[in-house]
Design a protein around this motif. Structure first.
Motif, PDB file in Angstrom:
ATOM      1  N   THR A 181      27.325  50.192 -42.780  1.00  0.00           N
ATOM      2  CA  THR A 181      27.355  49.717 -41.397  1.00  0.00           C
ATOM      3  C   THR A 181      27.814  50.799 -40.426  1.00  0.00           C
ATOM      4  N   LEU A 182      28.625  51.752 -40.879  1.00  0.00           N
ATOM      5  CA  LEU A 182      29.080  52.822 -39.983  1.00  0.00           C
ATOM      6  C   LEU A 182      27.928  53.705 -39.522  1.00  0.00           C
ATOM      7  N   ASN A 183      26.956  53.904 -40.362  1.00  0.00           N
ATOM      8  CA  ASN A 183      25.844  54.791 -40.015  1.00  0.00           C
ATOM      9  C   ASN A 183      24.633  54.048 -39.474  1.00  0.00           C
ATOM     10  N   ALA A 184      24.776  52.788 -39.171  1.00  0.00           N
ATOM     11  CA  ALA A 184      23.641  52.030 -38.639  1.00  0.00           C
ATOM     12  C   ALA A 184      23.214  52.628 -37.301  1.00  0.00           C
ATOM     13  N   PRO A 215      21.183  62.512 -28.552  1.00  0.00           N
ATOM     14  CA  PRO A 215      20.202  63.081 -29.475  1.00  0.00           C
ATOM     15  C   PRO A 215      20.862  63.885 -30.590  1.00  0.00           C
ATOM     16  N   THR A 216      22.086  64.333 -30.374  1.00  0.00           N
ATOM     17  CA  THR A 216      22.785  65.127 -31.381  1.00  0.00           C
ATOM     18  C   THR A 216      23.649  64.272 -32.306  1.00  0.00           C
ATOM     19  N   ASP A 217      23.625  62.971 -32.147  1.00  0.00           N
ATOM     20  CA  ASP A 217      24.422  62.077 -32.993  1.00  0.00           C
ATOM     21  C   ASP A 217      24.026  62.272 -34.448  1.00  0.00           C
ATOM     22  N   SER A 218      25.014  62.401 -35.323  1.00  0.00           N
ATOM     23  CA  SER A 218      24.723  62.686 -36.727  1.00  0.00           C
ATOM     24  C   SER A 218      23.933  61.571 -37.404  1.00  0.00           C
ATOM     25  N   ARG A 219      23.951  60.378 -36.841  1.00  0.00           N
ATOM     26  CA  ARG A 219      23.176  59.287 -37.428  1.00  0.00           C
ATOM     27  C   ARG A 219      21.682  59.508 -37.281  1.00  0.00           C
ATOM     28  N   ARG A 220      21.303  60.450 -36.439  1.00  0.00           N
ATOM     29  CA  ARG A 220      19.879  60.765 -36.258  1.00  0.00           C
ATOM     30  C   ARG A 220      19.402  61.872 -37.187  1.00  0.00           C
ATOM     31  N   ARG A 221      20.304  62.409 -38.002  1.00  0.00           N
ATOM     32  CA  ARG A 221      19.918  63.489 -38.911  1.00  0.00           C
ATOM     33  C   ARG A 221      18.899  62.984 -39.915  1.00  0.00           C
ATOM     34  N   PRO A 222      17.778  63.682 -40.048  1.00  0.00           N
ATOM     35  CA  PRO A 222      16.743  63.218 -40.976  1.00  0.00           C
ATOM     36  C   PRO A 222      17.217  63.214 -42.432  1.00  0.00           C
ATOM     37  N   ASP A 223      18.053  64.174 -42.822  1.00  0.00           N
ATOM     38  CA  ASP A 223      18.528  64.177 -44.200  1.00  0.00           C
ATOM     39  C   ASP A 223      19.448  62.986 -44.464  1.00  0.00           C
ATOM     40  N   LEU A 252      17.181  59.922 -44.961  1.00  0.00           N
ATOM     41  CA  LEU A 252      16.533  59.959 -46.274  1.00  0.00           C
ATOM     42  C   LEU A 252      17.521  59.581 -47.376  1.00  0.00           C
ATOM     43  N   MET A 253      18.740  60.096 -47.283  1.00  0.00           N
ATOM     44  CA  MET A 253      19.739  59.790 -48.294  1.00  0.00           C
ATOM     45  C   MET A 253      20.059  58.295 -48.299  1.00  0.00           C
ATOM     46  N   GLU A 254      20.211  57.726 -47.115  1.00  0.00           N
ATOM     47  CA  GLU A 254      20.540  56.309 -47.034  1.00  0.00           C
ATOM     48  C   GLU A 254      19.398  55.427 -47.533  1.00  0.00           C
ATOM     49  N   ASN A 255      18.203  55.959 -47.499  1.00  0.00           N
ATOM     50  CA  ASN A 255      17.054  55.213 -48.024  1.00  0.00           C
ATOM     51  C   ASN A 255      16.833  55.484 -49.510  1.00  0.00           C
TER      52      ASN A 255
END
Length: 94
Positions: free
Chosen positions: A12-15, A22-30, A33-36
């Motif tokens: 829930t923290l990374n939702a 745009p620089t929010d770490s929750r937008r990092r593509p890696d 992918l990891m969360e998926n």
């Protein structure tokens, strides 16, 4: 079964939220992918991003070295969102 060993809190923290920078770490593509659960792709993406940062840093360092050798002025890298200041409590640069 889709939590991939993450705790409920971690999930829930990374939702994603609307209105984040745009620089929010929750937008990092890696991170996504990891969360998926796509671990191999996440690791490859993280390596790609880190290498891109290394190349950028090396380019800046080479430009600074060239400017020093040539005696030309060089405007050093300045972060967009941060500035160096002395901490009023510890008197250390932060």
């Amino acid at each position: 079964e889709n939590m991939y060993y993450f705790s409920e809190l971690a999930l829930t923290l990374n939702a994603p939220e609307s209105g984040t920078a745009p620089t929010d770490s929750r937008r990092r593509p890696d991170q996504r992918l990891m969360e998926n659960g796509r671990w191999d792709e996440a690791n490859a993406e993280k390596q790609r991003l880190e290498e891109k940062q290394r190349i950028s840093r090396k380019r800046r360092e080479a430009e600074a070295a060239r400017a020093t050798e040539d005696g030309t002025p060089y405007d050093p890298y300045k972060p967009l969102w941060f500035e160096r200041k002395k901490d009023p409590g510890t008197q250390e640069l932060a």
